[in-house]
Scaffold this motif. Structure first.
Motif, PDB file in Angstrom:
ATOM      1  N   THR A 126       0.842  -1.212   0.000  1.00  0.00           N
ATOM      2  CA  THR A 126       0.000   0.000   0.000  1.00  0.00           C
ATOM      3  C   THR A 126       0.874   1.258   0.000  1.00  0.00           C
ATOM      4  N   ARG A 154       2.242   1.683  -3.482  1.00  0.00           N
ATOM      5  CA  ARG A 154       1.168   2.052  -4.414  1.00  0.00           C
ATOM      6  C   ARG A 154       0.879   3.548  -4.308  1.00  0.00           C
ATOM      7  N   ASN A 155       0.881   4.072  -3.084  1.00  0.00           N
ATOM      8  CA  ASN A 155       0.634   5.506  -2.894  1.00  0.00           C
ATOM      9  C   ASN A 155       1.746   6.347  -3.521  1.00  0.00           C
ATOM     10  N   ALA A 209       1.371   6.235  -7.333  1.00  0.00           N
ATOM     11  CA  ALA A 209       0.301   7.106  -7.815  1.00  0.00           C
ATOM     12  C   ALA A 209       0.720   8.570  -7.792  1.00  0.00           C
ATOM     13  N   ARG A 267      -1.164   9.084 -11.099  1.00  0.00           N
ATOM     14  CA  ARG A 267      -2.272   8.149 -11.232  1.00  0.00           C
ATOM     15  C   ARG A 267      -3.457   8.665 -10.426  1.00  0.00           C
ATOM     16  N   LEU A 268      -4.641   8.542 -10.979  1.00  0.00           N
ATOM     17  CA  LEU A 268      -5.838   8.943 -10.265  1.00  0.00           C
ATOM     18  C   LEU A 268      -6.418   7.795  -9.455  1.00  0.00           C
ATOM     19  N   HIS A 269      -6.139   6.573  -9.891  1.00  0.00           N
ATOM     20  CA  HIS A 269      -6.691   5.399  -9.220  1.00  0.00           C
ATOM     21  C   HIS A 269      -5.556   4.469  -8.820  1.00  0.00           C
ATOM     22  N   LEU A 270      -5.670   3.929  -7.621  1.00  0.00           N
ATOM     23  CA  LEU A 270      -4.674   2.991  -7.128  1.00  0.00           C
ATOM     24  C   LEU A 270      -5.087   1.563  -7.446  1.00  0.00           C
ATOM     25  N   GLU A 271      -4.105   0.738  -7.760  1.00  0.00           N
ATOM     26  CA  GLU A 271      -4.398  -0.683  -7.946  1.00  0.00           C
ATOM     27  C   GLU A 271      -4.710  -1.300  -6.580  1.00  0.00           C
ATOM     28  N   PRO A 272      -5.732  -2.121  -6.492  1.00  0.00           N
ATOM     29  CA  PRO A 272      -6.064  -2.724  -5.190  1.00  0.00           C
ATOM     30  C   PRO A 272      -4.959  -3.670  -4.731  1.00  0.00           C
TER      31      PRO A 272
END
Length: 611
Positions: free
Chosen positions: A486, A489-490, A493, A498-503
């Protein structure tokens, strides 16, 4: 590199390790990788028998390079990488060789390089043809020379250099014997210069024996005449997942904890490298930046003598040990020499059957032992002979190990490990020894358990059945830390807009549905045998109330009349008494107690008893 062979290759850089088995990096140089990608027309054409959703080889190669850069940002952001295209119509390289295009210079991975590769992935064939163009006239020798020049321009200290060649053409110079000879000679020159060439061949019909096998053969001065036949070449990849798996293994650089001499007997020695098998991954440290320029701040720590303000030097510090009521002083060098019992190295003490080693002997993460042919010639053959005999007789070598200067003495069992290949002839497990550190006598603890309740034979059998059904082969790389994932990922982004994070999938959580499907009946049987009928595993555990005897003991208060305040005050325990007892005792002696706190009451008591 990933393929551990007894040919003197394998380790890059240096790594330290603390007493707890966790690694601390000592800078031994950066590792540098160049992605050399073929851009001939064939690389943009998907095979006729390929599925509709399968990308052409060029897209897969770029996607593999992109994924590798993303991984490097997390795992080794100080390493360097570059991307070079060959068989392009346009030319861009420092030595002006035709049909070779340096897309990205040798630099640390960053957001700009990653976004550039993403644009290349989104580019259609027509736009690529206008920007870079296609050709089939590039000489492989020229492409390799350009890569070597890219390495030579680098001013950083390099611990390892590698070229990862992506192509689907198995015989690029079929009609030109001279170009083939030049390419083979250049490959030998690269090996002499310490540059490793890896071929990532793509396509089911790729035949590595036509041309590329000659580029990755060992030196001609090998002792075995048929050493060429001993090389296990991986089969060509046709899927992106296979390519990425091979890329991870090829791109991962092995760094040594230390290089030591392995003494088998007096006068019989070989050199080996000690590698960290598993290490803890943590979040990166916060970096302080200057608010106006966003540049990294560098800070220095200095210590001064409080009385005079004089700057203290390392030689001014001493350590001491209290002995006989006196402080025995030691300089830092003397303190270090006390811990030095043996010189760094590994000494063979004997052999034990592997079956005699117990799982509970584990005291810290194991190391991997591999020969170091560069330091001592002949280490590969001696190491291979020892490994072969230990595997044949199922024996573990017991050694005394000091990995590097300043490390504590460790006794370890060297468990032999055989090489394993997957169905594509790609190496999964390297040949070598796993050094399992053994506990000392004081590492064992004697635990005395009271009121034990022994399980019945039926309960034990039921537990064994559950464990056997749910048993699987554990591999640390299959379970990512969700907190770390996590965190990265932040950052990803933020850096790549990136506007959307990969889960993030948390694989550390138990899959209750699958567990119930595989062992639901066995679990129910175990529950019926061990737990009472009213037990509900999904119900939260309630705190047990205190027993009546304990509760009663808690409520019982001592009688104030039975307490000898004067004796306790003389013993220095007046502060242990309650305020009521102190006030009562002082009032009996005519001392005023109104408005006083406990500290004042205690002092009045001490004054009364003459303390």
């Amino acid at each position: 590199m990933d393929e551990w062979k007894f040919d003197g290759t394998g380790d890059e850089g240096e790594e330290g390790e603390d007493e707890n088995g966790e690694s601390s990096w000592d800078f031994g140089g950066r590792t540098a990788s160049i992605f050399l990608i073929d851009t001939a027309k064939e690389m943009f054409e998907a095979p006729s028998d390929a599925p509709e959703d399968e990308e052409p080889p060029f897209k897969r190669a770029v996607r593999a390079a992109h994924a590798t850069l993303m991984r490097k940002v997390v795992s080794s952001d100080h390493d360097l990488s570059a991307v070079v295209l060959f068989n392009t119509k346009e030319t861009k390289n420092p030595i002006d060789f035709a049909h070779v295009y340096v897309l990205q210079e040798l630099e640390r991975p960053g957001a700009e390089k990653i976004l550039m590769l993403e644009k290349l992935l989104e580019m259609d064939d027509n736009k690529f043809n206008k920007t870079y163009g296609h050709s089939s006239d590039a000489s492989l020798q020229d492409a390799l020379r350009v890569c070597q020049s890219v390495f030579s321009k680098c001013t950083s200290r390099l611990a390892g250099q590698s070229i990862l060649l992506f192509t689907c053409r198995d015989n690029p110079h079929a009609a030109d014997d001279q170009k083939q000879r030049q390419a083979r000679q250049k490959a030998k020159d690269l090996k002499e210069a310490g540059i490793v060439l890896e071929i990532l061949h793509m396509g089911k019909t790729f035949d590595v024996n036509k041309f590329y096998k000659d580029l990755i053969i060992p030196d001609e001065d090998e002792d075995d005449e048929d050493s060429q036949e001993k090389i296990t070449l991986a089969d060509p990849t046709s899927r992106f997942e296979e390519l990425m798996e091979r890329m991870r293994r090829l791109d991962h650089k092995q760094r040594t904890t230390g290089r030591v001499m392995f003494t088998l007997a007096p006068g019989v020695e070989m050199s080996v490298g000690v590698y960290t098998a598993v290490r803890k991954m943590t979040k990166p440290y916060k970096m302080k930046l200057w608010k106006s320029t966003n540049e990294e701040l560098r800070y220095m720590k200095k210590e001064f003598l409080e009385d005079t303000g004089e700057l203290l030097m390392p030689s001014d510090y001493v350590k001491y040990q209290v002995y006989g009521g006196k402080s025995i002083k030691f300089t830092l060098d003397e303190a270090r020499s006390i811990n030095k019992v043996y010189d760094p190295g590994m000494k063979l003490l004997g052999f034990k059957p592997i079956s005699s080693l117990k799982p509970y002997y584990h005291v810290k993460p194991a190391n991997f032992i591999y020969p170091d042919e560069k330091s001592v010639k002949g280490s590969n053959k001696m190491f291979a002979a020892l490994l072969d005999r230990c595997l044949a007789r199922k024996m573990a070598a017991i050694v005394r190990l000091i990995a590097r200067q300043g490390s504590s003495v460790s006794y370890a069992a060297l468990i032999p490990q055989q090489e394993e290949l997957d169905d594509k002839n790609s190496q999964i497990t390297p040949p070598g020894f796993i050094a399992c550190h053994l506990p000392f006598a004081d590492d064992f603890r004697k635990i005395q358990l009271k009121n034990l309740v022994r399980a019945t034979t039926d309960q034990v059998d039921a537990a064994k059945a559950v464990i056997k059904k749910l048993h699987f082969k554990y591999a640390p790389e299959n379970f990512d830390d969700p907190v770390l994932q996590t965190h990265w990922r932040n950052i990803e982004a933020l850096a790549l807009n990136r506007l959307h994070l990969e889960p993030v999938t948390d694989y550390t959580l138990p899959n209750n549905e699958l567990i119930s499907k595989k062992a639901g009946t066995l679990l129910k049987t175990f529950q019926d045998l061990v737990y009472p009928n009213s037990y509900d595993p999904s119900h939260p555990v309630k705190k047990q109330p205190a027993t009546s005897s304990a509760a009663a003991a808690k409520k019982v208060k001592p009688d104030p009349a039975s307490i000898d305040v004067e004796t306790m005050a003389k013993a220095g325990k007046a502060d242990k008494l309650t305020v009521d007892i102190l006030k009562g005792w002082l009032q009996e002696r005519g001392v005023k107690v109104s408005g006083k706190k406990k500290a004042q009451l205690v002092q009045d008591v001490l004054d009364e008893v003459g303390q």
